[in-house]
Enzyme design. Structure first.
Site, mmCIF file in Angstrom:
data_model
loop_
_atom_site.group_PDB
_atom_site.id
_atom_site.type_symbol
_atom_site.label_atom_id
_atom_site.label_comp_id
_atom_site.label_asym_id
_atom_site.label_seq_id
_atom_site.Cartn_x
_atom_site.Cartn_y
_atom_site.Cartn_z
ATOM 1 N N GLY A 55 -30.625 -2.169 -17.615
ATOM 2 C CA GLY A 55 -30.816 -0.548 -17.544
ATOM 3 C C GLY A 55 -30.115 -0.155 -16.307
ATOM 4 N N GLU A 56 -31.076 0.952 -15.681
ATOM 5 C CA GLU A 56 -30.634 1.327 -14.279
ATOM 6 C C GLU A 56 -32.016 0.771 -13.281
ATOM 7 O OE1 GLU A 56 -29.162 2.807 -11.191
ATOM 8 O OE2 GLU A 56 -31.127 3.017 -11.669
ATOM 9 N N SER A 57 -31.694 -0.060 -12.443
ATOM 10 C CA SER A 57 -32.716 -0.617 -11.566
ATOM 11 C C SER A 57 -33.562 0.318 -10.802
ATOM 12 C CB SER A 57 -32.233 -1.710 -10.676
ATOM 13 O OG SER A 57 -31.159 -1.170 -9.937
ATOM 14 N N CYS A 88 -29.629 -8.463 -15.800
ATOM 15 C CA CYS A 88 -28.779 -7.173 -15.281
ATOM 16 C C CYS A 88 -29.667 -6.481 -14.121
ATOM 17 C CB CYS A 88 -28.078 -6.564 -16.188
ATOM 18 S SG CYS A 88 -26.753 -5.518 -15.566
ATOM 19 N N ARG A 124 -25.669 -4.567 -6.286
ATOM 20 C CA ARG A 124 -25.471 -3.744 -7.526
ATOM 21 C C ARG A 124 -24.197 -3.352 -7.702
ATOM 22 N NH1 ARG A 124 -26.702 1.251 -7.035
ATOM 23 N NH2 ARG A 124 -27.529 1.421 -9.324
ATOM 24 N N HIS A 164 -25.949 -9.526 -20.147
ATOM 25 C CA HIS A 164 -26.950 -9.218 -21.154
ATOM 26 C C HIS A 164 -27.025 -10.019 -22.483
ATOM 27 C CE1 HIS A 164 -27.715 -4.960 -19.383
ATOM 28 N NE2 HIS A 164 -26.666 -5.114 -18.896
ATOM 29 N N GLU A 221 -29.121 -10.096 -24.437
ATOM 30 C CA GLU A 221 -29.808 -9.355 -25.486
ATOM 31 C C GLU A 221 -28.878 -8.553 -26.383
ATOM 32 O OE1 GLU A 221 -30.056 -6.453 -22.174
ATOM 33 O OE2 GLU A 221 -30.061 -8.519 -22.509
#
Length: 238
Positions: free
Chosen positions: A59-61, A90, A120, A215, A217
């Site tokens: 997602g967005e860390s 990720c 990042r 990812h 998933e």
């Protein structure tokens, strides 16, 4: 369907504040075990308290860290990491790092747990996302490559092994011929076709914890989830 031997009922949490938590839930539900795997979407410290292990999704860390702080989850997560298995994919890998570079202004809250420095968006922007087949010996059916999905993926810049922490085990590397042109790897010698530079590492374990910069998933292949349960979670239940 992927089979894994679990000696007791196990509850695996997925941090569900932002990102691809639903996809991890689907992957875990594909696993076939002798005992039931229960999945908990973790949004509170109470949710976390019932879990035997945790997955932190992509997602967005910075957003995940911010929402975790608002939810009063940062310190419970850090405490959880000291005792139970955690896998970060990720953005989750960034949060598990000891240090991070290329952060947004104001820095980045981290959970720690794995002795690495990560950058990042190390492989570039969204438009430079890519997929690559990975050869991984520890997975079921290792002769079949696992397709790594890299979306604004972080890059492992350095490993920080020490006698005070469990050894770091590299699970997968990105073959040099598949490295995006925007990323330069440092070769140990000019004839090295598979450099042992940390930047080529895309999956690793340290003790009970695991990170993947891609990812798993977002594929229909649940072998990495089986690997996490079998190698990181099950040993803590014995």
């Amino acid at each position: 369907m992927t089979h894994v031997q679990v000696s007791n009922n196990v509850t695996i949490g997925i941090l569900a504040l932002q990102g691809a938590f639903a996809e991890h839930q689907t992957a875990l539900q594909k696993l076939s075990c002798q005992k039931k795997i229960s999945v908990v979407l973790v949004r509170t410290a109470e949710d976390l308290s019932v879990c035997d292990a945790l997955i932190i999704p992509g997602g967005e860390s910075t957003t995940i860290a911010f929402l975790a702080k608002l939810s009063g989850l940062l310190e419970p997560l850090r405490t959880f990491l000291q005792k139970k298995p955690v896998w970060g994919t990720c953005a989750g890998a960034i949060l598990l790092a000891q240090a991070v570079e290329n952060t947004k202004r104001g820095g980045q809250e981290l959970l720690g747990g794995i002795s690495v420095t990560i950058a990042r968006n190390g492989w570039g922007s969204q438009v430079e996302s890519f997929e690559a087949p990975l050869s991984i010996d520890g997975l079921l059916d290792p002769s079949t490559p696992f397709m790594g999905v890299f979306i604004r993926a972080p890059v492992v810049l350095a490993l920080h092994p020490s006698t005070e922490n469990p050894p770091i085990e590299v699970i997968a590397r990105l073959p040099i011929n598949l490295v995006p042109k925007s990323q330069k790897l440092t070769l140990h010698d000019e004839g090295d076709s598979s450099p042992q530079d940390s930047q080529s590492i895309v999956a690793l374990r340290q003790g009970r914890h695991m990170l993947t910069t891609f990812h798993p998933e977002l594929t229909k292949d649940s072998r990495f989830h089986e690997y996490f349960v079998r190698t990181c979670v099950v040993p803590t239940l014995l």
